[in-house]
Write a protein that holds these residues in place. Structure first.
Motif, PDB file in Angstrom:
ATOM      1  N   GLY A 202       0.811  -1.213   0.000  1.00 49.15           N
ATOM      2  CA  GLY A 202       0.000   0.000   0.000  1.00 49.15           C
ATOM      3  C   GLY A 202       0.842   1.259   0.000  1.00 49.15           C
ATOM      4  N   ASP A 203       0.464   2.204   0.862  1.00 47.15           N
ATOM      5  CA  ASP A 203       1.208   3.460   0.946  1.00 47.15           C
ATOM      6  C   ASP A 203       2.207   3.448   2.101  1.00 47.15           C
ATOM      7  N   ARG A 204       2.495   2.279   2.634  1.00 49.45           N
ATOM      8  CA  ARG A 204       3.468   2.162   3.722  1.00 49.45           C
ATOM      9  C   ARG A 204       4.874   2.415   3.172  1.00 49.45           C
ATOM     10  N   THR A 205       5.654   3.181   3.884  1.00 51.40           N
ATOM     11  CA  THR A 205       6.987   3.532   3.409  1.00 51.40           C
ATOM     12  C   THR A 205       8.054   2.944   4.329  1.00 51.40           C
ATOM     13  N   TRP A 206       9.270   2.910   3.825  1.00 49.95           N
ATOM     14  CA  TRP A 206      10.399   2.446   4.626  1.00 49.95           C
ATOM     15  C   TRP A 206      11.220   3.642   5.089  1.00 49.95           C
ATOM     16  N   SER A 207      11.921   3.463   6.203  1.00 51.79           N
ATOM     17  CA  SER A 207      12.773   4.520   6.752  1.00 51.79           C
ATOM     18  C   SER A 207      14.242   4.299   6.427  1.00 51.79           C
ATOM     19  N   ILE A 208      14.681   3.034   6.431  1.00 52.17           N
ATOM     20  CA  ILE A 208      16.076   2.707   6.136  1.00 52.17           C
ATOM     21  C   ILE A 208      16.103   1.579   5.112  1.00 52.17           C
ATOM     22  N   TRP A 209      17.009   1.710   4.164  1.00 53.19           N
ATOM     23  CA  TRP A 209      17.194   0.701   3.117  1.00 53.19           C
ATOM     24  C   TRP A 209      18.614   0.153   3.223  1.00 53.19           C
ATOM     25  N   GLN A 210      18.713  -1.140   3.493  1.00 48.94           N
ATOM     26  CA  GLN A 210      20.008  -1.821   3.458  1.00 48.94           C
ATOM     27  C   GLN A 210      20.217  -2.315   2.027  1.00 48.94           C
ATOM     28  N   TYR A 211      21.105  -1.635   1.308  1.00 46.60           N
ATOM     29  CA  TYR A 211      21.235  -1.914  -0.118  1.00 46.60           C
ATOM     30  C   TYR A 211      22.441  -2.770  -0.469  1.00 46.60           C
ATOM     31  N   SER A 212      23.317  -3.029   0.494  1.00 46.11           N
ATOM     32  CA  SER A 212      24.460  -3.906   0.239  1.00 46.11           C
ATOM     33  C   SER A 212      24.854  -4.613   1.524  1.00 46.11           C
ATOM     34  N   VAL A 213      25.233  -5.885   1.390  1.00 52.13           N
ATOM     35  CA  VAL A 213      25.760  -6.640   2.531  1.00 52.13           C
ATOM     36  C   VAL A 213      27.239  -6.947   2.330  1.00 52.13           C
ATOM     37  N   THR A 214      27.821  -6.356   1.291  1.00 54.06           N
ATOM     38  CA  THR A 214      29.233  -6.604   0.978  1.00 54.06           C
ATOM     39  C   THR A 214      29.955  -5.289   0.701  1.00 54.06           C
ATOM     40  N   GLY A 215      29.548  -4.229   1.398  1.00 50.00           N
ATOM     41  CA  GLY A 215      30.143  -2.926   1.159  1.00 50.00           C
ATOM     42  C   GLY A 215      31.527  -2.791   1.765  1.00 50.00           C
ATOM     43  N   THR A 216      32.189  -1.711   1.400  1.00 52.31           N
ATOM     44  CA  THR A 216      33.495  -1.391   1.971  1.00 52.31           C
ATOM     45  C   THR A 216      33.452   0.024   2.538  1.00 52.31           C
TER      46      THR A 216
END
Length: 243
Positions: A202-216
């Protein structure tokens, strides 16, 4: 009678399998990050850490442009991350906004988990408390999805009553529909998706997005999870539970 594959079809199949394997290897080793949100769109950047990151040079992390950090504090009813206290103190010293998360165990009593998590939660946390709900790394052979939902309800009620606000929830694409979708509507969402921007119902939004689990990130040896906040500095200030 089975027909033989044509040389062209066989070649295309081998090519597809090869590209799929290559893509998996590139993503899993951090050499390619399909989801790469721009700093212009998401200026507030963060990481999340645990004992797996070892000893961290927090001065270097802060100098790299990281704005916030979530740290694993507890798991189940009695386990505390051995790096938590040191990470907490050092991240605070360099001025990062800090939050903690509890890994919710499907096979442990909710009251025990809540008591342990609350006993470890620092009162000076700037960011909302998070409960991590995912299948990966969790216990096998749990009773049922319905049982876990009831246990999670109990955990959330206890923690909410204690801290005075709805805890945020971390979920991945497999756990979200089973345990979070349509529920805990007052809780901020922290969602993982390494291929594209996450979405909720629906119109529920996210606050934080984890976009990588292999970042540096400078100051951290090896891979680390990368996150962005959904908003500008004003929204981020409003997201915080203490200045």
């Amino acid at each position: 009678m089975l027909k033989r594959l044509s040389p062209y079809l066989l070649f295309a199949t081998v090519l597809l399998v090869g590209f799929t394997a290559l893509g998996y290897w590139l993503v899993s080793t951090g050499r390619w990050t399909p989801a790469n949100p721009s700093e212009a769109a998401y200026p507030i950047r963060g990481i999340d850490v645990s004992r797996h990151q070892g000893t961290i040079n927090w001065d270097a992390v802060a100098a790299s442009g990281v704005d916030f950090v979530y740290m694993k504090a507890t798991e189940g009813g009695d386990w505390t991350d051995p790096e938590f206290v040191g990470n907490w103190n050092e991240a605070g010293r360099v001025g990062l906004a800090r939050g903690v998360y509890h890994f919710f165990t499907f096979c442990r009593d909710a009251d025990e988990q809540a008591a342990h998590a609350l006993a470890t939660q620092p009162p000076e946390a700037e960011l909302p408390f998070v409960v991590d709900v995912e299948y990966g790394g969790n216990c096998e052979g749990f009773e049922s999805v319905e049982h876990v939902r009831a246990s999670l309800d109990r955990f959330m009620d206890i923690v909410t009553d204690s801290i005075g606000y709805d805890p945020a929830i971390y979920a991945v694409h497999s756990s979200y529909p089973d345990f979070i979708e349509g529920r805990y509507l007052g809780s901020p969402l922290w969602l993982q998706h390494v291929l594209w921007k996450p979405s909720a119902e629906g119109d529920r939004t996210w606050s934080i997005w984890q976009y990588s689990v292999t970042g540096t990130v400078p100051g951290i040896e090896g891979p680390v999870d990368l996150n962005v906040f959904n908003g500008d500095s004003t929204a981020f200030a409003a997201f915080q539970v203490s200045p």
